[in-house]
Motif scaffolding. Structure first.
Motif, mmCIF file in Angstrom:
data_model
loop_
_atom_site.group_PDB
_atom_site.id
_atom_site.type_symbol
_atom_site.label_atom_id
_atom_site.label_comp_id
_atom_site.label_asym_id
_atom_site.label_seq_id
_atom_site.Cartn_x
_atom_site.Cartn_y
_atom_site.Cartn_z
ATOM 1 N N GLU A 1 4.360 1.254 -10.964
ATOM 2 C CA GLU A 1 3.417 1.245 -9.916
ATOM 3 C C GLU A 1 2.735 2.014 -9.377
ATOM 4 O O GLU A 1 1.854 2.577 -8.644
ATOM 5 C CB GLU A 1 2.794 -0.258 -10.438
ATOM 6 N N LEU A 2 4.486 2.274 -8.352
ATOM 7 C CA LEU A 2 3.804 3.071 -7.045
ATOM 8 C C LEU A 2 4.507 4.290 -7.086
ATOM 9 O O LEU A 2 3.977 5.470 -6.078
ATOM 10 C CB LEU A 2 5.116 2.286 -6.948
ATOM 11 N N MET A 3 4.405 4.860 -8.163
ATOM 12 C CA MET A 3 4.555 6.883 -8.708
ATOM 13 C C MET A 3 3.944 7.194 -8.956
ATOM 14 O O MET A 3 3.029 6.713 -9.974
ATOM 15 C CB MET A 3 5.764 6.767 -9.832
ATOM 16 N N ILE A 4 3.709 8.433 -8.515
ATOM 17 C CA ILE A 4 2.377 8.991 -8.676
ATOM 18 C C ILE A 4 2.626 10.324 -9.745
ATOM 19 O O ILE A 4 4.223 10.987 -9.535
ATOM 20 C CB ILE A 4 2.769 9.951 -7.487
ATOM 21 N N LEU B 1 12.249 12.482 -1.744
ATOM 22 C CA LEU B 1 11.045 11.337 -2.248
ATOM 23 C C LEU B 1 9.891 11.548 -1.033
ATOM 24 O O LEU B 1 10.415 11.849 0.484
ATOM 25 C CB LEU B 1 11.505 10.088 -1.730
ATOM 26 N N TRP B 2 9.024 11.496 -1.132
ATOM 27 C CA TRP B 2 7.910 11.686 -0.294
ATOM 28 C C TRP B 2 6.660 10.105 -0.259
ATOM 29 O O TRP B 2 7.138 9.485 -1.320
ATOM 30 C CB TRP B 2 6.761 12.531 -0.921
ATOM 31 N N LEU B 3 6.706 9.568 0.542
ATOM 32 C CA LEU B 3 5.779 8.114 0.689
ATOM 33 C C LEU B 3 4.328 8.827 1.261
ATOM 34 O O LEU B 3 4.490 8.995 2.386
ATOM 35 C CB LEU B 3 6.711 7.328 1.719
ATOM 36 N N LEU B 4 3.165 7.873 0.051
ATOM 37 C CA LEU B 4 2.021 8.694 1.056
ATOM 38 C C LEU B 4 1.091 6.750 1.213
ATOM 39 O O LEU B 4 2.203 5.404 0.714
ATOM 40 C CB LEU B 4 1.078 9.048 -0.055
ATOM 41 N N ALA B 5 0.462 7.115 1.550
ATOM 42 C CA ALA B 5 -0.690 5.394 2.029
ATOM 43 C C ALA B 5 -1.213 5.235 0.471
ATOM 44 O O ALA B 5 -1.213 6.652 0.631
ATOM 45 C CB ALA B 5 -0.724 5.289 3.064
ATOM 46 N N GLN C 1 -2.635 -1.845 10.295
ATOM 47 C CA GLN C 1 -1.926 -2.306 9.467
ATOM 48 C C GLN C 1 -1.179 -1.869 8.333
ATOM 49 O O GLN C 1 -0.505 -2.064 8.202
ATOM 50 C CB GLN C 1 -2.718 -3.477 9.086
ATOM 51 N N VAL C 2 -2.103 -0.901 7.641
ATOM 52 C CA VAL C 2 -2.100 -0.542 6.635
ATOM 53 C C VAL C 2 -0.655 0.530 7.087
ATOM 54 O O VAL C 2 0.418 1.058 6.595
ATOM 55 C CB VAL C 2 -2.698 0.141 5.276
ATOM 56 N N THR C 3 -0.663 1.596 8.216
ATOM 57 C CA THR C 3 0.713 2.174 8.785
ATOM 58 C C THR C 3 1.818 1.521 9.321
ATOM 59 O O THR C 3 2.514 1.538 9.078
ATOM 60 C CB THR C 3 0.182 2.817 9.773
ATOM 61 N N LEU C 4 1.120 0.431 9.833
ATOM 62 C CA LEU C 4 2.613 -0.463 10.109
ATOM 63 C C LEU C 4 3.977 -0.832 8.654
ATOM 64 O O LEU C 4 4.423 -0.995 8.465
ATOM 65 C CB LEU C 4 2.103 -1.835 10.134
ATOM 66 N N PRO D 1 0.675 -1.095 -0.186
ATOM 67 C CA PRO D 1 0.089 0.303 -0.346
ATOM 68 C C PRO D 1 0.820 1.242 0.204
ATOM 69 O O PRO D 1 0.723 2.228 0.662
ATOM 70 C CB PRO D 1 -0.915 0.050 1.653
ATOM 71 N N TRP D 2 1.650 1.884 -0.703
ATOM 72 C CA TRP D 2 3.053 2.877 -1.065
ATOM 73 C C TRP D 2 2.687 3.402 -2.475
ATOM 74 O O TRP D 2 1.991 2.922 -3.126
ATOM 75 C CB TRP D 2 4.553 2.279 -1.064
ATOM 76 N N LYS D 3 2.008 4.816 -2.062
ATOM 77 C CA LYS D 3 2.581 5.310 -2.920
ATOM 78 C C LYS D 3 4.456 6.573 -2.429
ATOM 79 O O LYS D 3 4.179 6.534 -1.854
ATOM 80 C CB LYS D 3 1.356 6.763 -3.288
ATOM 81 N N ILE D 4 4.763 6.649 -4.040
ATOM 82 C CA ILE D 4 6.038 7.623 -3.992
ATOM 83 C C ILE D 4 5.826 8.558 -4.789
ATOM 84 O O ILE D 4 5.286 8.472 -5.771
ATOM 85 C CB ILE D 4 7.156 7.128 -3.819
ATOM 86 N N ALA D 5 6.598 9.598 -4.783
ATOM 87 C CA ALA D 5 6.637 11.309 -5.551
ATOM 88 C C ALA D 5 8.089 11.315 -5.089
ATOM 89 O O ALA D 5 8.585 11.515 -3.933
ATOM 90 C CB ALA D 5 5.477 12.504 -4.507
ATOM 91 N N LEU D 6 8.361 12.425 -5.951
ATOM 92 C CA LEU D 6 10.069 12.734 -6.679
ATOM 93 C C LEU D 6 9.700 14.285 -6.246
ATOM 94 O O LEU D 6 9.063 15.017 -6.968
ATOM 95 C CB LEU D 6 10.931 11.922 -7.724
ATOM 96 N N GLU D 7 10.772 15.172 -5.267
ATOM 97 C CA GLU D 7 10.529 16.215 -5.858
ATOM 98 C C GLU D 7 12.147 16.193 -5.920
ATOM 99 O O GLU D 7 12.977 15.978 -4.183
ATOM 100 C CB GLU D 7 10.200 16.510 -4.338
ATOM 101 N N GLY D 8 12.104 17.711 -6.511
ATOM 102 C CA GLY D 8 13.664 18.144 -6.828
ATOM 103 C C GLY D 8 14.710 16.698 -7.109
ATOM 104 O O GLY D 8 14.321 16.114 -8.036
ATOM 105 N N ASP D 9 16.069 16.545 -6.732
ATOM 106 C CA ASP D 9 16.676 16.124 -7.497
ATOM 107 C C ASP D 9 17.630 15.081 -5.861
ATOM 108 O O ASP D 9 17.866 13.825 -5.977
ATOM 109 C CB ASP D 9 18.347 16.475 -7.359
#
Length: 388
Positions: free
Chosen positions: A385-388, A84-88, A103-106, A73-81
């Motif tokens: 598939e994880l990237m926004i 990295l941001w992690l989102l549920a 459980q999703v937070t674990l 249950p992960w999404k990631i976004a890249l900022e600058g160089d």
């Protein structure tokens, strides 16, 4: 097919999370778009794609982390160089079995721990800020409130962590243990792998009447789940019964030998997993009971409170224990049933806390530990598939 949920690409409203690269490099796209066969669902275990961006490589390692029902249950976004941001991922939540989103937070914690270990292995120092905009309270908050901001900087003094070597060997064992006893030295080495985390404690039980009582509570919680129509139906959607489903979904719980789709539809049928009391669910429950009954050792992780920060920290500790087990040739299987947050299991959860004599604390994870034959890896989604 068509049984796996395909998460929608939510758009983060915050401008700073939209300052991504104008497009994902073609090299990265090609790394994540293999031919659609069951075999390619396991390519992640060979290691991350060879791309210049360190954040993509780290996310590739982190995507091998354990998560509830292997929903990833992960999404990631890249900022600058270097950020990295992690989102549920709100579309990868088990709403009935995990109504409190614990459980999703674990699972966010397990991802972060593997990312941190991978960063150190490549000579980077990750600075983590947990829930910089506050913790999410509901599923609808998840795309607005990131789990973590990770800022990377080069640090030649960082040493490769020993546990990182076990990342590709880690597995979740859902089968029988061999019965080989865990020596005291092996136990102590395993537990030392947990390291230290603020407000997090690790416990162990391997003998006495308390062990039998604990196993009884685990079995009772599983029985209650197996008779709840909503939970059983939801769990059935996480099963990947055929090679076609494995290739399409690249997540979920896979039988040890998934059959061709026609064979499963003929002899089983997904409906057989979706009905409480069905012969197939009774068969699965009896096997689960036998695996619990044969277990001689359990480990648990508890926290001072039950905040989102507590849950992430507990997830990170579990990831380290999981790797410590793999490094020693031990097997682990977590049990979420007796720790569930749905009303029907509250009594079992309270009894478990009383049994382990930890008043005022919250048990976040409970797992059996032992020796087992080598388990198969689980399917993995590509980094793309994880990237926004």
């Amino acid at each position: 097919m068509g049984t796996c949920a395909t998460p929608a690409c939510d758009v983060i409203s915050r401008r700073r999370l939209l300052r991504l690269a104008a497009s994902v490099p073609a090299l990265l796209l090609s790394a994540g778009c293999e031919s659609d066969s069951a075999g390619t669902a396991y390519l992640g275990w060979r290691g991350p794609p060879s791309v210049p961006d360190i954040r993509v490589r780290l996310a590739g390692w982190a995507s091998l982390a354990p998560s509830s029902y292997n929903l990833q249950p992960w999404k990631i976004a890249l900022e600058g160089d270097d950020v990295l941001w992690l989102l549920a991922d709100a579309d990868r939540v088990s709403l009935h079995t995990d109504p409190a989103l614990r459980q999703v937070t674990l699972g966010q914690g397990t991802f972060l721990e593997l990312l941190v270990l991978a960063a150190a292995a490549e000579g980077w120092d990750p600075a983590l800020s947990l829930f910089p905009d506050g913790p999410y309270a509901t599923r609808d908050d998840m795309h607005l409130k990131p789990v973590a901001r990770v800022a990377l900087s080069r640090d030649p003094a960082v040493l490769p962590p020993p546990l990182f070597a076990a990342v590709r060997r880690r597995r979740t064992c859902r089968g029988a243990f061999t019965g080989q006893a865990i020596s005291r030295s092996a136990r102590d080495t395993f537990l030392s792998g947990a390291g230290a985390a603020r407000g997090v404690s690790v416990g162990w039980i391997d003998r006495g009447s308390g062990l039998e009582r604990l196993k009884g509570l685990v079995i009772e919680a599983m029985r209650l789940e197996s008779m709840n129509a909503d939970l059983v139906a939801e769990t059935a959607t996480f099963l990947r019964l055929t090679k076609e489903e494995v290739a399409e979904c690249r997540d979920g719980v896979v039988p040890s030998s998934p059959l061709p789709g026609s064979g499963v539809r003929l002899f089983y049928g997904r409906h057989a997993f979706s009905e409480p009391g069905s012969w197939l669910n009774r068969w699965a429950f009896s096997h689960a009971v036998s695996y619990v009954g044969e277990a001689d050792s359990f480990v648990w992780i508890s926290t001072d409170g039950d905040s989102r920060d507590d849950q992430v920290r507990a997830g990170r500790v579990y990831a380290r224990l999981d790797l410590a087990a793999a490094a020693q040739g031990l097997a682990m299987q977590p049990f979420s049933s007796p720790l569930g947050d749905w009303d029907g299991v509250a009594g079992v959860r309270d009894d478990l806390h009383a049994l382990l004599s930890i008043p005022g604390r919250r048990i976040q994870m409970l797992a059996r530990v032992g020796y087992a034959d080598s388990a198969s890896p689980t399917p993995r989604r590509s980094v793309v598939e994880l990237m926004i």
